[in-house]
Scaffold this motif. Structure first.
Motif, PDB file in Angstrom:
ATOM      1  N   VAL A   1       0.825  -1.209   0.000  1.00 42.94           N
ATOM      2  CA  VAL A   1       0.000   0.000   0.000  1.00 42.94           C
ATOM      3  C   VAL A   1       0.859   1.259   0.000  1.00 42.94           C
ATOM      4  CG1 VAL A   1      -1.739   1.310   1.296  1.00 42.94           C
ATOM      5  CG2 VAL A   1      -1.945  -1.181   1.097  1.00 42.94           C
ATOM      6  N   GLN A   2       1.909   1.253   0.810  1.00 39.52           N
ATOM      7  CA  GLN A   2       2.765   2.434   0.921  1.00 39.52           C
ATOM      8  C   GLN A   2       4.041   2.339   0.080  1.00 39.52           C
ATOM      9  OE1 GLN A   2       3.087   4.243   4.926  1.00 39.52           O
ATOM     10  NE2 GLN A   2       2.038   2.381   5.609  1.00 39.52           N
ATOM     11  N   HIS A   3       4.198   1.243  -0.659  1.00 39.04           N
ATOM     12  CA  HIS A   3       5.401   1.013  -1.471  1.00 39.04           C
ATOM     13  C   HIS A   3       6.674   1.027  -0.617  1.00 39.04           C
ATOM     14  CE1 HIS A   3       3.797   1.817  -5.777  1.00 39.04           C
ATOM     15  NE2 HIS A   3       2.939   1.141  -5.054  1.00 39.04           N
ATOM     16  N   LEU A   4       6.614   0.332   0.515  1.00 39.98           N
ATOM     17  CA  LEU A   4       7.752   0.224   1.412  1.00 39.98           C
ATOM     18  C   LEU A   4       8.387  -1.157   1.285  1.00 39.98           C
ATOM     19  CD1 LEU A   4       6.191   1.865   4.581  1.00 39.98           C
ATOM     20  CD2 LEU A   4       7.876   2.879   3.044  1.00 39.98           C
ATOM     21  N   VAL A   5       9.693  -1.198   1.388  1.00 37.64           N
ATOM     22  CA  VAL A   5      10.458  -2.435   1.310  1.00 37.64           C
ATOM     23  C   VAL A   5      11.453  -2.425   2.466  1.00 37.64           C
ATOM     24  CG1 VAL A   5      11.982  -3.821  -0.125  1.00 37.64           C
ATOM     25  CG2 VAL A   5      10.248  -2.409  -1.199  1.00 37.64           C
ATOM     26  N   PHE A   6      11.568  -3.562   3.163  1.00 42.56           N
ATOM     27  CA  PHE A   6      12.435  -3.647   4.332  1.00 42.56           C
ATOM     28  C   PHE A   6      13.393  -4.818   4.213  1.00 42.56           C
ATOM     29  CE2 PHE A   6       8.447  -1.759   5.562  1.00 42.56           C
ATOM     30  CZ  PHE A   6       8.816  -0.679   6.338  1.00 42.56           C
ATOM     31  N   GLY A   7      14.582  -4.658   4.777  1.00 42.51           N
ATOM     32  CA  GLY A   7      15.534  -5.763   4.820  1.00 42.51           C
ATOM     33  C   GLY A   7      16.928  -5.283   5.167  1.00 42.51           C
ATOM     34  N   TRP A   8      17.844  -6.232   5.192  1.00 39.93           N
ATOM     35  CA  TRP A   8      19.252  -5.918   5.428  1.00 39.93           C
ATOM     36  C   TRP A   8      19.838  -5.308   4.158  1.00 39.93           C
ATOM     37  CZ3 TRP A   8      21.111  -5.968  10.136  1.00 39.93           C
ATOM     38  CH2 TRP A   8      20.589  -6.846  11.088  1.00 39.93           C
TER      39      TRP A   8
END
Length: 128
Positions: A11-18
């Motif tokens: 929905v917010q075009h967010l991506v998370f990770g190392w």
């Protein structure tokens, strides 16, 4: 240790990770390019990047298509200060807001499945 995208928030075009892992289980991590960076050096680079830009391009090219919105340089010392157990890995965790719909679609489809940091450094041979 693989540094893949861990979470995609559509929905917010967010991506998370190392974005980068310097050490895992107390050992220096050598990345897929055969390079390694010590935790202290990575930490300096992370702070400079976030302070000076925080922007990301598609495959390190062109105009920025994303912005770092979450950044944590996780170390054993910081985990301890937060009352957490020592982490198995020390490195840079990021959350990135991808503004370009086409790039976000590639991440969502798994075409871009990990983060890639770019920088310059003075190379040294790793000795055992």
């Amino acid at each position: 240790m693989e540094v893949k995208v861990c979470k995609v928030e559509p929905v917010q075009h967010l991506v998370f990770g190392w974005a980068s892992v310097a050490e895992s289980d107390g050992q220096l991590v050598v990345d897929s390019d055969g390079e390694a960076i010590e935790t202290a050096e990575l930490e300096k680079a992370v702070y400079q990047f976030v302070r000076d830009s925080g922007e990301a391009g598609e495959l390190h090219q062109g105009e920025p298509v994303a912005k770092v919105v979450e950044s944590l340089m996780l170390t054993a010392e910081k985990a301890g200060a937060m009352g957490l157990a020592a982490p198995a890995a020390e490195g840079w965790w990021v959350g990135v807001k991808i503004e370009d719909a086409g790039v976000f679609a590639k991440v969502s489809a798994g075409k871009y499945c990990m983060f890639s940091i770019q920088g310059t450094a003075e190379r040294h041979e790793i000795t055992a």
